[in-house]
Design an enzyme around this catalytic site. Structure first.
Site, PDB file in Angstrom:
ATOM      1  N   CYS A 108     -16.357  43.712 -65.897  1.00 54.84           N
ATOM      2  CA  CYS A 108     -17.520  43.327 -65.083  1.00 54.84           C
ATOM      3  C   CYS A 108     -17.240  42.061 -64.282  1.00 54.84           C
ATOM      4  O   CYS A 108     -17.849  41.844 -63.237  1.00 54.84           O
ATOM      5  CB  CYS A 108     -18.728  43.068 -65.966  1.00 54.84           C
ATOM      6  SG  CYS A 108     -19.251  44.473 -66.931  1.00 54.84           S
ATOM      7  N   HIS A 113     -23.471  51.343 -67.035  1.00 54.33           N
ATOM      8  CA  HIS A 113     -22.525  51.379 -65.910  1.00 54.33           C
ATOM      9  C   HIS A 113     -21.291  52.176 -66.367  1.00 54.33           C
ATOM     10  O   HIS A 113     -20.893  52.076 -67.533  1.00 54.33           O
ATOM     11  CB  HIS A 113     -22.020  49.963 -65.570  1.00 54.33           C
ATOM     12  CG  HIS A 113     -22.838  49.196 -64.575  1.00 54.33           C
ATOM     13  ND1 HIS A 113     -22.982  47.835 -64.649  1.00 54.33           N
ATOM     14  CD2 HIS A 113     -23.518  49.593 -63.454  1.00 54.33           C
ATOM     15  CE1 HIS A 113     -23.726  47.414 -63.625  1.00 54.33           C
ATOM     16  NE2 HIS A 113     -24.063  48.457 -62.901  1.00 54.33           N
TER      17      HIS A 113
HETATM   18  N1  ARG Z   1     -26.673  41.827 -66.333  1.00 53.60           N
HETATM   19  C1  ARG Z   1     -25.879  42.613 -65.425  1.00 53.60           C
HETATM   20  C2  ARG Z   1     -26.650  43.866 -65.025  1.00 53.60           C
HETATM   21  O1  ARG Z   1     -27.334  44.415 -65.854  1.00 53.60           O
HETATM   22  C3  ARG Z   1     -24.566  42.980 -66.070  1.00 53.60           C
HETATM   23  C4  ARG Z   1     -23.648  43.698 -65.157  1.00 53.60           C
HETATM   24  C5  ARG Z   1     -22.360  44.057 -65.837  1.00 53.60           C
HETATM   25  N2  ARG Z   1     -21.391  44.489 -64.914  1.00 53.60           N
HETATM   26  C6  ARG Z   1     -20.689  45.617 -65.013  1.00 53.60           C
HETATM   27  N3  ARG Z   1     -19.779  45.848 -64.124  1.00 53.60           N
HETATM   28  N4  ARG Z   1     -20.920  46.495 -65.962  1.00 53.60           N
HETATM   29  O2  ARG Z   1     -26.590  44.282 -63.896  1.00 53.60           O
END
Ligand code: ARG
Length: 261
Positions: free
Chosen positions: A254, A160
């Site tokens: 996150c 991300h």
């Molecule tokens: N386990 C989640 C996923 O893979 C983690 C998300 C983390 N959030 C972020 N904004 N990077 O989607």
């Protein structure tokens, strides 16, 4: 923010997740509550989204939408395991009176979108490569009326945008160049010659997954190198412990969806 009441690692959608690693929900809740208190103590208002059973990643509230000037560009999750989170966020935004625009393109909200109100009159930075589709960048630009600059992520550990780049204030970014394609690194250098550059160790410690309010930078306490960098750049680092949530592949940013009027 959304408390990690139902947090587990029961599926794998990023390289940080491992279903054989046990998760301590009590500790996750304690750490999350400390993060919430830290933001409140810094003077911020925190709204709490009720968690839903069966959505273990809902604690990562940043992924539920992207808000600019009172308008929410809604999320549409890439993986079916998280798809139902979008409706929970939509209900929250609509109940609070925000203008909500449902997306037709796959995008994971602030996970892949950042906003800099004072950079070039208001700039959206948008990541792609692992989750959000480039077509969603164009849609965000149409919905929000600000230029969206597409940046290609190339390292699956930094899946991300918010694991590799953050806004420190309204015009300054910090990022780890190695998470981006050579062309996107060039774009970032061109747009942000004064950026605070981070290295791989900072990114691996989730040091880029921070929340900055222009003065304070709230970040994972394992990211001591990153704390030193932001301090040297004139910000006040505020470390918080979030070891449990790291097992899901996330940290401070996150957990926080920013509401921009
Ligand atoms: N386990 C989640 C996923 O893979 C983690 C998300 C983390 N959030 C972020 N904004 N990077 O989607």
């Amino acid at each position: 923010m959304c408390p990690p009441e139902h947090f587990t690692v029961e599926y794998v959608i990023n390289p940080w997740m491992d279903t054989s690693t046990p998760v301590d929900v009590e500790l996750a809740l304690k750490q999350w509550e400390r993060l919430r208190e830290t933001l409140v103590d810094l003077g911020h208002t925190v709204h709490v989204l009720p968690p839903r059973a069966g959505l273990p990643d809902m604690v990562f509230a940043a992924n539920g939408g992207f808000v600019v000037d009172g308008t929410v560009y809604g999320a549409r999750f890439k993986y079916p395991q998280r798809a139902a989170e979008a409706a929970a966020h939509r209900e929250f935004y609509e109940a609070q009176g925000w203008t909500y625009v449902a997306p037709s393109e796959v995008n994971e909200g602030e996970g892949d979108f950042a906003y800099l109100p004072d950079a070039y009159g208001g700039t959206i930075l948008a990541g792609y490569g692992f989750r959000t589709e480039p077509a969603a960048h164009a849609q965000a630009q149409d919905v929000l009326g600000r230029p969206a600059v597409s940046l290609r992520l190339v390292d699956p550990r930094f899946y991300h945008l918010d694991t590799a780049l953050a806004a420190l204030d309204d015009r300054t970014v910090t990022y780890f160049p190695g998470a981006f394609s050579p062309a996107s690194q060039r774009v970032l250098r061109q747009l942000f010659p004064d950026a605070v550059l981070a290295d791989e160790a900072d990114a691996l410690a989730f040091g880029l997954n921070l929340v900055g309010d222009g003065r304070h930078v709230v970040l994972n306490d394992e990211a001591s190198g990153m704390a030193a960098r932001v301090a040297a750049a004139g910000y006040v680092p505020v470390p918080v412990e979030l070891s449990e949530l790291k097992k899901g592949g996330g940290s401070v940013k996150c957990c926080v969806a920013e509401l921009r009027h």
